[in-house]
Write a protein that holds these residues in place. Structure first.
Motif: not given
Ligand code: NI
Length: 277
Positions: A105, A107, A193
Motif C-alpha cells: 500500500h 500511506d 510498502h
Molecule cells: Ni504504511
C-alpha cells in the motif's frame, strides 16, 4: 546544511523514497522502551490493542518522550525542515507465529494530508528482519501518482481498511528494511510498502511515528497534531497535549478526542467507528 544525515542519505531518501538504517537509540535504551510497553501489557493482561495502538504518544509518557527524541527529530528535520508536527503514531506489533501482515500500500491513500511531504520514522523495539516480517519497500515508487487501492478488511491485515494496491506489484524489486533494536528507517508517504507475518520466536515490535512540516493540511476533517519542534505559524491542526502521567484522565480524554478525528478521516465512506485490533 543537514543536522545529522549525510547529504548522500538525504539524496537517497529523495531518490528512493526511504533511507535506513539509522541508529537513534542505544540497544539498552530500545530495550527500556520495550520494557515499558510490556509492563503496561502485563498490568492490562493483554497486548496493546485497538485504538491504543494509535496515537499512543498521547497516552504514555515514554511514547511521548520517543516522539520528542532529539536523535529522531534531527534526522526528520533533515528531510522535512525545522517546524515539525507529530501527526500520529502507530504500533505495528506482530506476535511470534501470528498471521498478521501488511498488504502492499501507499500511506497516502486515506490519510487526507496535502501536500505529500510526510515522513514516517519507523523505530524498531525488537529485531525486524525477513524472518520476523520486516517492512519491505518498492524503491522509487513515491514519485508515482496515487495508485488505486481496494479495501479488503482482511482479519489478519494490520492496516485500518486492509487496503491493498489494485495492481500487480513486482516483488522481485522489493527491498527488505532490516533493523536492529534501536535503529529506524525513514519512508515517504507515497512509497509502496508492505510486510509478511512473523515466523520468528519473538514478538516483532515497530513504532511508526508520522511527522509532517507545519504547512501540511488535513483535507478530510478538522484534525489535531502535536508540535514537537520549531514553530507553527499555519495553525492547520488543533494542538494536542503531552501526557503528564501514563493514562491519566486528561491523557485518556485527549487520546479519545484525537483518535475520533483520525478514525473519521481514515474510515470516511465506511461504517467503522474505531480502529481494528
Ligand atoms: Ni504504511
Amino acid at each position: 546544511m543537514t543536522k545529522v544525515l549525510p547529504d548522500s542519505a538525504v539524496e537517497a531518501y529523495r531518490r528512493d523514497g526511504y533511507f535506513f538504517p539509522l541508529r537513534v537509540l542505544a540497544p539498552a535504551e530500545a530495550a527500556g522502551y520495550r520494557r515499558r510497553l510490556e509492563a503496561h501489557e502485563a498490568r492490562a493482561g493483554a497486548p496493546l490493542q485497538g485504538n491504543w495502538r494509535h496515537k499512543t504518544h498521547l497516552l504514555f509518557t515514554w511514547a511521548d518522550e520517543l516522539v520528542h527524541h532529539p536523535a529522531i527529530l534531527d534526522a526528520v528535520e533533515d528531510v522535512i525542515g525545522p517546524d515539525i508536527l507529530c501527526w500520529t503514531t502507530n504500533f505495528f506489533i506482530k506476535e511470534s507465529g501470528s498471521r498478521g501482515f501488511v498488504s502492499w500500500h501507499q500511506d497516502s491513500t486515506y490519510w487526507g494530508l496535502d501536500p505529500d511531504d510526510v515522513v514516517t520514522a519507523w523505530v524498531a523495539f525488537t529485531r525486524s528482519d525477513v524472518e520476523s516480517g520486516c517492512m519491505k519497500v518498492m524503491p522509487g515508487t513515491h514519485t508515482e501518482s496515487q495508485i488505486p487501492h481496494v479495501d479488503t478488511f482482511h482479519a489478519d491485515n494490520l492496516l485500518s481498511r486492509g487496503q491493498e494496491i489494485a495492481v500487480e506489484v513486482d516483488e522481485s524489486k522489493a527491498v527488505d528494511i532490516v533493523l536492529a533494536p534501536g535503529e529506524m528507517s525513514l519512508h515517504h508517504i507515497k512509497l509502496v510498502h508492505g510486510s509478511a507475518p512473523n515466523r520468528s520466536g519473538d514478538r516483532r515490535i515497530g513504532f511508526a511515528i508520522r511527522y509532517i512540516p507545519t504547512h501540511v493540511r488535513q483535507t478530510k476533517v478538522r484534525d489535531s497534531a502535536m508540535l514537537v519542534r520549531g514553530v507553527d505559524v499555519h495553525g492547520n491542526f488543533d494542538p494536542e497535549p503531552r501526557p503528564a502521567s501514563d493514562i491519566d484522565e486528561a491523557a485518556l480524554r485527549a487520546h479519545a478526542d484525537a483518535v475520533a478525528r483520525q478514525v473519521a478521516a481514515l474510515y470516511q465512506g465506511t461504517d467503522k467507528s474505531e480502529f481494528r485490533a
